[in-house]
Write an enzyme that holds these catalytic residues in place. Sequence first.
Site, PDB file in Angstrom:
ATOM      1  CB  SER A 104      -0.966  -0.005   1.186  1.00 16.22           C
ATOM      2  OG  SER A 104      -0.272  -0.258   2.387  1.00 16.22           O
TER       3      SER A 104
ATOM      4  CG  HIS B 228      -3.825  -1.054  -2.107  1.00 14.37           C
ATOM      5  ND1 HIS B 228      -4.395   0.181  -2.336  1.00 14.37           N
ATOM      6  CD2 HIS B 228      -3.483  -1.072  -0.798  1.00 14.37           C
ATOM      7  CE1 HIS B 228      -4.382   0.881  -1.220  1.00 14.37           C
ATOM      8  NE2 HIS B 228      -3.845   0.151  -0.263  1.00 14.37           N
TER       9      HIS B 228
ATOM     10  CE  LYS C 117      -7.386   0.446   0.915  1.00 17.25           C
ATOM     11  NZ  LYS C 117      -6.616  -0.529   1.655  1.00 17.25           N
TER      12      LYS C 117
END
Length: 401
Positions: free
Chosen positions: A186, A214, A245
Amino acid sequence: MTTAVRPQLHYLHDVLEELKAQHLYQKLPILSGEQKPVTVVNGREVVNLSSNNYLGLAAHPKLKRASIEAIRKFGAGTGAVRTIAGTMTIHMELEEQIARFKQTEAAVVFQSGFTANAGTVSAVLNKEDLIISDELNHASIIDGCRLSKATIKVYKHCDVEDCERICKETENWPGRKLLITDGVFSMDGDIAPLDKLCDLAEKYNCIMMVDDAHSSGVLGRGGRGTVDHYNCHGRVDIQVGTLSKAIGSMGGYVCGSRDLIDFLYHRARPFLFSTSHPPAVIGACQAAFTMLEGAEGERLVKKLWSNTKFFKRGLKRLGFDTGVSATPITPIMVGDAAKAHEFSRALFEEGIFAQAIGYPTVPQGKARLRTIVTAAHKRKDLEKALEVIGRIGKQMGIVQA
Ligand SMILES: *Cc1c(COP(=O)(O)O)cnc(C)c1O
């Protein structure tokens, strides 16, 4: 009127004063509108390079409509944990949809990616077991490892040789072994060597787990994550992802075998002891996965990557060090933490929102601005960002004039 404060917590004040003295004290940036590529932060309109909203779904009309529809049909809250009375048809539908997307037998949704990691690692292992973990794995993995009470051995970041050294040393470990990595890291934006780690997990008989927070919505076909990116289907026992996300809402999930998911239904503490997602969240996630499964998702992932390449090329041309990133997470390396914060503040004054990250989130001397472009950024937003970052970077001596 507030009541008088008792002195018992006064030491916290001293800690805060110390943070201020070290220039590590931070006020929360406050958005006065939606999470968008151009938005208002602390009263100033800025190009937003600080979110994890990869595909621009957080404020997407389709997700908003789906949320409202779910509220109409199912209400504002669920009123119970999943195992008691807090499972609605939409929770089950979403889990089926996620499992289909990830091509696994089953999936379970948690309240967050954080609780998905912490709840899963701590449920699957116990104190006789061993965890082999990348040194830069996410805090939620680390917390899960600690909660499990298993022995933790840490290998050098993305270093397959060092990982194998530990595998060899622990070859005859009496308990179970878990090899665990972030799919994409990240703070640096680099991709774990998942195929090689899978080789090790097979050779040394470890459970293999990857956290694709991610990488889902970012890497692999239509954003199916690192397992798809490396074509490691069937080689990873536990895949974690987040709904917070690229998916644009909030929550986390675990994908794997039907048995794994059934087991987590019975043993994962956040699943058992914390109330399920409200319908609005589930509705938004369903709409997001429906987009990802179709042509629209593919288009968004493509746009994310073309924006990413454009922005990275621009930064390199200006002379910035963007570290080892291979994904939309693009650090702009500065080094000194105070300087990184000063750089970030100067950019903000000129309408560019790129947060500085320093110790302890990244190692001492490796302070940086962390930038993420999204599929929703327009070329002109990115051109403006590059112009300002280049100009201020030169003024501050971060790159050569
Ligand atoms: C953000 C993140 C999480 C936590 O996800 P949330 O849904 O925000 O709780 C877990 N793992 C990694 C690698 C992350 O970057």
